[in-house]
Design an enzyme around this catalytic site. Structure first.
Site, PDB file in Angstrom:
ATOM      1  CG  ASP A 131      -2.072  -0.885   1.181  1.00 34.35           C
ATOM      2  OD1 ASP A 131      -2.275  -1.518   0.140  1.00 34.35           O
ATOM      3  OD2 ASP A 131      -2.809  -0.967   2.186  1.00 34.35           O
ATOM      4  NE  ARG A 135      -4.261  -1.640  -4.428  1.00 34.92           N
ATOM      5  CZ  ARG A 135      -3.937  -1.916  -3.152  1.00 34.92           C
ATOM      6  NH1 ARG A 135      -3.670  -0.950  -2.303  1.00 34.92           N
ATOM      7  NH2 ARG A 135      -3.876  -3.161  -2.738  1.00 34.92           N
ATOM      8  CE  LYS A 146     -10.733  10.066  -8.655  1.00 36.23           C
ATOM      9  NZ  LYS A 146     -12.064  10.653  -8.387  1.00 36.23           N
TER      10      LYS A 146
HETATM   11  C1  LIG Z   1      -8.667  -1.161  -3.779  1.00 34.83           C
HETATM   12  C2  LIG Z   1      -8.201   0.188  -3.328  1.00 34.83           C
HETATM   13  C3  LIG Z   1      -6.974   0.309  -2.708  1.00 34.83           C
HETATM   14  C4  LIG Z   1      -6.505   1.580  -2.316  1.00 34.83           C
HETATM   15  N1  LIG Z   1      -5.231   1.713  -1.817  1.00 34.83           N
HETATM   16  C5  LIG Z   1      -4.751   2.956  -1.567  1.00 34.83           C
HETATM   17  C6  LIG Z   1      -3.395   3.163  -1.174  1.00 34.83           C
HETATM   18  O1  LIG Z   1      -2.593   2.224  -1.047  1.00 34.83           O
HETATM   19  N2  LIG Z   1      -2.969   4.441  -0.940  1.00 34.83           N
HETATM   20  C7  LIG Z   1      -3.818   5.521  -1.093  1.00 34.83           C
HETATM   21  O2  LIG Z   1      -3.379   6.666  -0.912  1.00 34.83           O
HETATM   22  N3  LIG Z   1      -5.111   5.347  -1.452  1.00 34.83           N
HETATM   23  C8  LIG Z   1      -5.584   4.113  -1.683  1.00 34.83           C
HETATM   24  N4  LIG Z   1      -6.900   3.952  -2.057  1.00 34.83           N
HETATM   25  C9  LIG Z   1      -7.858   5.080  -1.897  1.00 34.83           C
HETATM   26  C10 LIG Z   1      -7.863   6.010  -3.082  1.00 34.83           C
HETATM   27  O3  LIG Z   1      -6.684   6.758  -3.125  1.00 34.83           O
HETATM   28  C11 LIG Z   1      -9.067   6.977  -2.974  1.00 34.83           C
HETATM   29  O4  LIG Z   1      -8.936   7.759  -1.844  1.00 34.83           O
HETATM   30  C12 LIG Z   1     -10.411   6.303  -2.907  1.00 34.83           C
HETATM   31  O5  LIG Z   1     -10.483   5.240  -3.796  1.00 34.83           O
HETATM   32  C13 LIG Z   1     -11.539   7.332  -3.253  1.00 34.83           C
HETATM   33  O6  LIG Z   1     -11.299   7.864  -4.507  1.00 34.83           O
HETATM   34  P1  LIG Z   1     -12.073   7.399  -5.851  1.00 34.83           P
HETATM   35  O7  LIG Z   1     -11.042   7.164  -6.888  1.00 34.83           O
HETATM   36  O8  LIG Z   1     -12.952   6.265  -5.567  1.00 34.83           O
HETATM   37  O9  LIG Z   1     -12.859   8.683  -6.320  1.00 34.83           O
HETATM   38  P2  LIG Z   1     -13.861   9.633  -5.535  1.00 34.83           P
HETATM   39  O10 LIG Z   1     -14.052  10.771  -6.452  1.00 34.83           O
HETATM   40  O11 LIG Z   1     -13.396   9.901  -4.145  1.00 34.83           O
HETATM   41  O12 LIG Z   1     -15.162   8.768  -5.425  1.00 34.83           O
HETATM   42  C14 LIG Z   1     -15.951   8.409  -6.538  1.00 34.83           C
HETATM   43  C15 LIG Z   1     -17.338   8.081  -6.047  1.00 34.83           C
HETATM   44  O13 LIG Z   1     -17.310   7.028  -5.091  1.00 34.83           O
HETATM   45  C16 LIG Z   1     -17.922   7.460  -3.861  1.00 34.83           C
HETATM   46  N5  LIG Z   1     -17.117   7.069  -2.731  1.00 34.83           N
HETATM   47  C17 LIG Z   1     -15.789   7.118  -2.634  1.00 34.83           C
HETATM   48  N6  LIG Z   1     -15.380   6.699  -1.410  1.00 34.83           N
HETATM   49  C18 LIG Z   1     -16.527   6.401  -0.725  1.00 34.83           C
HETATM   50  C19 LIG Z   1     -16.807   5.936   0.580  1.00 34.83           C
HETATM   51  N7  LIG Z   1     -15.822   5.725   1.442  1.00 34.83           N
HETATM   52  N8  LIG Z   1     -18.102   5.708   0.933  1.00 34.83           N
HETATM   53  C20 LIG Z   1     -19.106   5.921   0.069  1.00 34.83           C
HETATM   54  N9  LIG Z   1     -18.903   6.388  -1.191  1.00 34.83           N
HETATM   55  C21 LIG Z   1     -17.642   6.616  -1.581  1.00 34.83           C
HETATM   56  C22 LIG Z   1     -17.895   8.985  -3.896  1.00 34.83           C
HETATM   57  O14 LIG Z   1     -18.944   9.548  -3.163  1.00 34.83           O
HETATM   58  C23 LIG Z   1     -17.994   9.283  -5.366  1.00 34.83           C
HETATM   59  O15 LIG Z   1     -19.329   9.319  -5.768  1.00 34.83           O
HETATM   60  C24 LIG Z   1      -7.357   2.715  -2.491  1.00 34.83           C
HETATM   61  C25 LIG Z   1      -8.591   2.577  -3.125  1.00 34.83           C
HETATM   62  C26 LIG Z   1      -9.014   1.344  -3.546  1.00 34.83           C
HETATM   63  C27 LIG Z   1     -10.329   1.247  -4.256  1.00 34.83           C
END
Ligand SMILES: Cc1cc2nc3c(=O)[nH]c(=O)nc-3n(C[C@H](O)[C@H](O)[C@H](O)COP(=O)(O)OP(=O)(O)OC[C@H]3O[C@@H](n4cnc5c(N)ncnc54)[C@H](O)[C@@H]3O)c2cc1C
Length: 306
Positions: A127, A178, A181
């Site tokens: 991660d 992976r 954002k």
């Molecule tokens: C499998 C996986 C592994 C990850 N590993 C890391 C990592 O190692 N390091 C790191 O910095 N980040 C990690 N992340 C988190 C990532 O960086 C984002 O913060 C997270 O995925 C939210 O961003 P988004 O791309 O989904 O877009 P967003 O624009 O945040 O979300 C898109 C849509 O999904 C909905 N949504 C997003 N999160 C939630 C929630 N918690 N509850 C309800 N609705 C939600 C939003 O409301 C929006 O409508 C990981 C994410 C995933 C999916």
């Protein structure tokens, strides 16, 4: 603009919301306190044609002994995956393994977990945490690859200004990546804040990885971004064994249904363990709706007490 400010105000209140209130809303994001819980969730998800990656919830630990204990727990997860033939990989954290306390011990623990996983045929992803750990994490990854451990993958964060340059250095390794954002609070000089810029950098990272021949993991719940990324993946002639989509447990399962119905491989990030609080606060911060509910519930609770 007003909505963004309101969300920021709600998010600022989250750390003082009582744990009991957070727990009630957070249950959807974690499998439970034990490996048993995680395995039960895996079976349920397998029935919905989803793979999983396990995350043992552990942030900065109090001592290196706790980091060694975490490494033992990682080994136990690997053994369980192998023994039961689960469709699962493992996600690990550098700070949990002692990065800030003793980088050399951290590297040794990481090396032993990844080597054990390699023997058992299990994939491991490191991660990516806040930007104070990025250089050390990428260096650790390079060392593992130099040792011939090809079962290890890395995370790249589109919001970090440095990521495009990191990618230039990593591309010759055709890393399994992976793409996310990014979730940590970062200062302006390190990270983009504008959502559109982050989306466009995300797509450029995906395009560059496809050119490098990498296995690409699209980890986002942003439906538009997924669609654009999948178009790039298909345009590059990638088949379903060369990429996957990834989502967090409990977040937008209906979007996951669509991805699976369209034939895309989908892996769910399944956190478990007793240390659930910081993880759940991070998830709540990403969802204005849920975060608002949590804060309102906390205010109601306080008012009732008064
Ligand atoms: C499998 C996986 C592994 C990850 N590993 C890391 C990592 O190692 N390091 C790191 O910095 N980040 C990690 N992340 C988190 C990532 O960086 C984002 O913060 C997270 O995925 C939210 O961003 P988004 O791309 O989904 O877009 P967003 O624009 O945040 O979300 C898109 C849509 O999904 C909905 N949504 C997003 N999160 C939630 C929630 N918690 N509850 C309800 N609705 C939600 C939003 O409301 C929006 O409508 C990981 C994410 C995933 C999916």
């Amino acid at each position: 603009m007003a909505a963004a400010l309101a969300h920021r105000a709600v998010v600022a209140t989250l750390p003082i919301v009582p744990r009991m209130v957070v727990e009630r809303f957070a249950r959807q994001y974690i499998a439970g306190p034990t490996l048993e819980d995680a395995v039960a969730v895996t079976r349920e998800l397998a029935g919905q044609r989803r793979l999983v990656t396990y995350d043992i919830l552990a942030e900065e630990l109090a001592s290196l002994d706790e980091s060694r204990e975490l490494a033992r727990q990682y080994d136990a997860v690997l053994a369980r995956i192998a023994a039961e033939g689960l469709e699962a990989s493992l996600s690990v954290r550098m700070t949990g393994l002692g990065l800030h306390r003793n980088p050399a011990v951290c590297q040794l623990l990481l090396q032993s977990v990844v080597a054990r996983a390699s023997e058992l045929g299990v994939a491991v992803t490191i991660d990516m945490e806040d930007s104070s750990t990025t250089t050390a994490t990428l260096d650790a990854y390079r060392r593992l690859r130099a040792d011939g451990l090809d079962n290890v993958g890395i995370v790249l964060q589109a919001y970090l200004r440095r990521t495009r340059e990191d990618l230039v250095g990593l591309a010759p390794l055709a890393p399994r990546v992976r793409v996310v954002k990014g979730v940590w609070d970062e200062p302006f000089d390190r990270a983009y804040g504008d959502p559109e810029t982050i989306r466009s950098v995300y797509l450029r990272i995906v395009a560059r990885l496809l050119e490098a021949g990498s296995y690409v993991e699209l980890a986002t719940h942003d439906a538009w971004l997924l669609e654009e990324s999948l178009e790039l993946v298909r345009g590059a002639g990638y088949g379903s064994s060369q990429f996957e989509c990834q989502m967090l447990l409990g977040v937008r399962p209906e979007l996951g249904d669509v991805l699976v119905a369209e034939g895309n491989p989908l892996r769910i990030y399944v956190p478990f363990g007793p240390q659930w609080h910081p993880y759940c606060v991070r998830r709540l911060r990403e969802s204005p709706e849920v975060a608002r509910h949590v804060v309102n519930a906390s205010i109601r609770r306080l008012l009732r007490r008064a």
